[in-house]
Design a protein around this motif. Structure first.
Motif, mmCIF file in Angstrom:
data_model
loop_
_atom_site.group_PDB
_atom_site.id
_atom_site.type_symbol
_atom_site.label_atom_id
_atom_site.label_comp_id
_atom_site.label_asym_id
_atom_site.label_seq_id
_atom_site.Cartn_x
_atom_site.Cartn_y
_atom_site.Cartn_z
ATOM 1 N N ILE A 3 38.201 20.486 45.123
ATOM 2 C CA ILE A 3 39.519 20.562 45.333
ATOM 3 C C ILE A 3 40.068 21.361 46.568
ATOM 4 O O ILE A 3 39.387 22.595 46.565
ATOM 5 C CB ILE A 3 40.245 21.157 44.087
ATOM 6 C CG1 ILE A 3 40.088 20.214 42.763
ATOM 7 C CG2 ILE A 3 41.626 21.468 44.382
ATOM 8 C CD1 ILE A 3 40.643 20.723 41.481
ATOM 9 N N THR A 4 40.875 21.087 47.269
ATOM 10 C CA THR A 4 41.276 21.789 48.569
ATOM 11 C C THR A 4 42.656 22.370 48.416
ATOM 12 O O THR A 4 43.373 22.209 47.651
ATOM 13 C CB THR A 4 41.223 20.868 49.728
ATOM 14 O OG1 THR A 4 42.534 19.997 49.721
ATOM 15 C CG2 THR A 4 39.774 19.927 49.732
ATOM 16 N N PHE A 5 42.741 23.456 49.223
ATOM 17 C CA PHE A 5 43.994 24.211 49.392
ATOM 18 C C PHE A 5 44.990 23.288 50.105
ATOM 19 O O PHE A 5 46.247 23.248 49.367
ATOM 20 C CB PHE A 5 43.958 25.479 50.253
ATOM 21 C CG PHE A 5 43.067 26.591 49.397
ATOM 22 C CD1 PHE A 5 44.004 27.159 48.480
ATOM 23 C CD2 PHE A 5 41.686 26.674 49.977
ATOM 24 C CE1 PHE A 5 43.217 28.339 47.817
ATOM 25 C CE2 PHE A 5 41.098 27.903 49.030
ATOM 26 C CZ PHE A 5 41.997 28.672 48.113
ATOM 27 N N LYS A 6 44.915 22.394 50.704
ATOM 28 C CA LYS A 6 45.678 21.140 51.308
ATOM 29 C C LYS A 6 46.194 20.549 49.938
ATOM 30 O O LYS A 6 47.278 20.393 49.797
ATOM 31 C CB LYS A 6 44.972 20.381 52.040
ATOM 32 C CG LYS A 6 46.072 19.181 52.459
ATOM 33 C CD LYS A 6 45.299 18.381 53.563
ATOM 34 C CE LYS A 6 46.346 17.214 54.039
ATOM 35 N NZ LYS A 6 45.456 16.312 55.138
ATOM 36 N N ALA A 70 47.659 26.817 40.549
ATOM 37 C CA ALA A 70 47.757 26.402 41.942
ATOM 38 C C ALA A 70 48.683 27.498 42.533
ATOM 39 O O ALA A 70 48.254 27.679 43.986
ATOM 40 C CB ALA A 70 48.404 25.009 41.735
ATOM 41 N N ASP A 71 49.734 27.937 41.971
ATOM 42 C CA ASP A 71 50.420 28.983 42.689
ATOM 43 C C ASP A 71 49.930 30.102 43.027
ATOM 44 O O ASP A 71 50.016 30.767 44.033
ATOM 45 C CB ASP A 71 51.866 29.260 41.774
ATOM 46 C CG ASP A 71 52.733 30.279 42.305
ATOM 47 O OD1 ASP A 71 53.688 29.748 43.187
ATOM 48 O OD2 ASP A 71 52.653 31.563 42.123
ATOM 49 N N GLU A 72 49.069 30.388 41.910
ATOM 50 C CA GLU A 72 48.305 32.045 42.300
ATOM 51 C C GLU A 72 47.153 31.889 43.635
ATOM 52 O O GLU A 72 47.040 32.537 44.282
ATOM 53 C CB GLU A 72 47.707 32.411 41.052
ATOM 54 C CG GLU A 72 46.494 33.398 41.326
ATOM 55 C CD GLU A 72 46.154 33.842 39.891
ATOM 56 O OE1 GLU A 72 45.215 34.891 40.058
ATOM 57 O OE2 GLU A 72 46.348 33.480 38.851
ATOM 58 N N LEU A 73 46.559 30.610 43.532
ATOM 59 C CA LEU A 73 45.480 30.381 44.595
ATOM 60 C C LEU A 73 46.157 30.321 45.885
ATOM 61 O O LEU A 73 45.573 30.905 47.099
ATOM 62 C CB LEU A 73 44.709 28.792 44.260
ATOM 63 C CG LEU A 73 43.895 29.179 42.947
ATOM 64 C CD1 LEU A 73 43.237 27.700 42.613
ATOM 65 C CD2 LEU A 73 42.740 30.218 43.063
ATOM 66 N N PHE A 275 51.302 35.073 39.424
ATOM 67 C CA PHE A 275 50.604 36.336 40.029
ATOM 68 C C PHE A 275 51.235 37.115 40.870
ATOM 69 O O PHE A 275 52.270 36.922 41.497
ATOM 70 C CB PHE A 275 49.663 35.302 41.125
ATOM 71 C CG PHE A 275 48.764 36.321 42.011
ATOM 72 C CD1 PHE A 275 48.062 37.300 41.317
ATOM 73 C CD2 PHE A 275 48.765 36.123 43.130
ATOM 74 C CE1 PHE A 275 47.065 38.343 42.169
ATOM 75 C CE2 PHE A 275 48.211 37.057 44.156
ATOM 76 C CZ PHE A 275 47.122 38.035 43.559
ATOM 77 N N ILE A 276 51.082 38.368 40.438
ATOM 78 C CA ILE A 276 51.987 39.512 41.280
ATOM 79 C C ILE A 276 51.290 39.919 42.469
ATOM 80 O O ILE A 276 50.317 40.681 42.450
ATOM 81 C CB ILE A 276 52.119 40.682 40.282
ATOM 82 C CG1 ILE A 276 52.504 40.418 38.796
ATOM 83 C CG2 ILE A 276 53.040 41.655 40.779
ATOM 84 C CD1 ILE A 276 54.010 39.492 39.104
#
Length: 293
Positions: A3-6, A70-73, A275-276
């Motif tokens: 899985i990529t960040f894209k 996904a939001d945190e990564l 994620f803070i």
């Protein structure tokens, strides 16, 4: 699995916009590339992340499981890029405000935050239901609300005390009364915010309980419109005292003193799985310190 960040960025952007076309515009990609990237991610995971209905995509149960991760990564990756990039700080922060806060408190907050940090968060202003939904869907990082969030996935932190007061035009028949009894307020025409706003909910659940079938003559989604109507003696309204204290309203309105005071707590709100990041923590810390300035 690779899985990529894209892929995660495309997934989160589609979740925010509900449309491949809008996601493509936001990411400066073609719609075909967006569709292919999402398909690759879904194939790797072995699940569908969205339900398709014509041109709209609605995030499903599997997508909601992936969204906070996904939001945190992506937030962590932005932190890494900032740490080793040209920028000295991460400036990615999406803020939501309800309308009273956004109109009468946010400008001063942004001024103070920008002075200390050199940048301002992206800001969205809407009513409580809309802002809470955006926080719940990870469309914004944090919100300032006129009351606690009711969604089970959201955390509300007490932030600021706020008094709600009844106001009328300066020439209103009740303007010189020391105390206006509830029986007299029951006879007035009320000009209020729309259903779904915290101000309206506070009126319905607090002041209205003391009134005998109050007549709501107008329900509007903007306090400026309500105040204009009040200034023309079309009725009275229930509003944050902080609005009445704005200098450009001086002399146009009067507070009608009621038989008791009505206090509410403004809150800071974010998703329990959010994620803070250091950037988000800087806004949370600033917001709490701002109340003591």
């Amino acid at each position: 699995m690779n899985i990529t960040f894209k892929q995660l960025s495309v997934f989160v952007t589609i979740a925010h916009h509900g449309s491949m076309t809008l996601a493509a515009d936001a990411l400066f990609m073609t719609k075909g590339a967006i569709s292919q990237t999402l398909a690759e991610l879904e194939n790797q995971l072995g699940v569908r992340l969205f339900d398709r209905q014509h041109a709209r995509l609605f995030i499903n149960h599997e997508g909601r499981k992936l969204l906070p991760v996904a939001d945190e990564l992506l937030a962590r990756m932005q932190g890494v890029e900032t740490l080793f990039g040209e920028k000295s700080q991460d400036t990615h922060l999406r803020l939501g405000c309800t309308k009273t806060i956004g109109s009468y408190l946010l400008p001063d907050m942004l001024k103070g935050f920008a002075k200390g940090n050199g940048w301002m968060p992206q800001s969205v202003i809407a009513n409580t239901q809309e802002i809470s939904k955006m926080v719940d869907h990870f469309e914004i990082d944090v919100a300032l609300l006129e009351g606690p969030a009711t969604e089970p996935n959201l955390i509300s932190e007490p932030w600021l005390n706020d008094e709600m007061v009844v106001i009328a035009g300066r020439d209103h028949a009740l303007a010189k009364e020391k105390i206006v009894p509830y029986s007299r307020l029951s006879q007035e025409r009320w000009l209020l915010r729309e259903q779904g706003s915290s101000s309206r909910a506070f009126f319905d659940n607090q002041l209205a309980l003391h009134l005998d079938n109050p007549q709501v003559a107008l329900s509007l989604n903007a306090f400026d419109a309500i105040l204009s109507c009040v200034a023309h003696n079309l009725g009275i309204t229930f509003i944050s005292k902080r609005v009445l204290q704005q200098p450009f309203y001086a002399g146009h309105f009067v507070q009608l003193h009621t038989e008791q005071r009505f206090m509410r707590k403004l809150t800071l709100c974010y998703h329990k799985n959010k994620f803070i990041s250091p950037t988000l923590q800087s806004w949370l810390s600033f917001s709490h310190s701002w109340t003591h300035v």
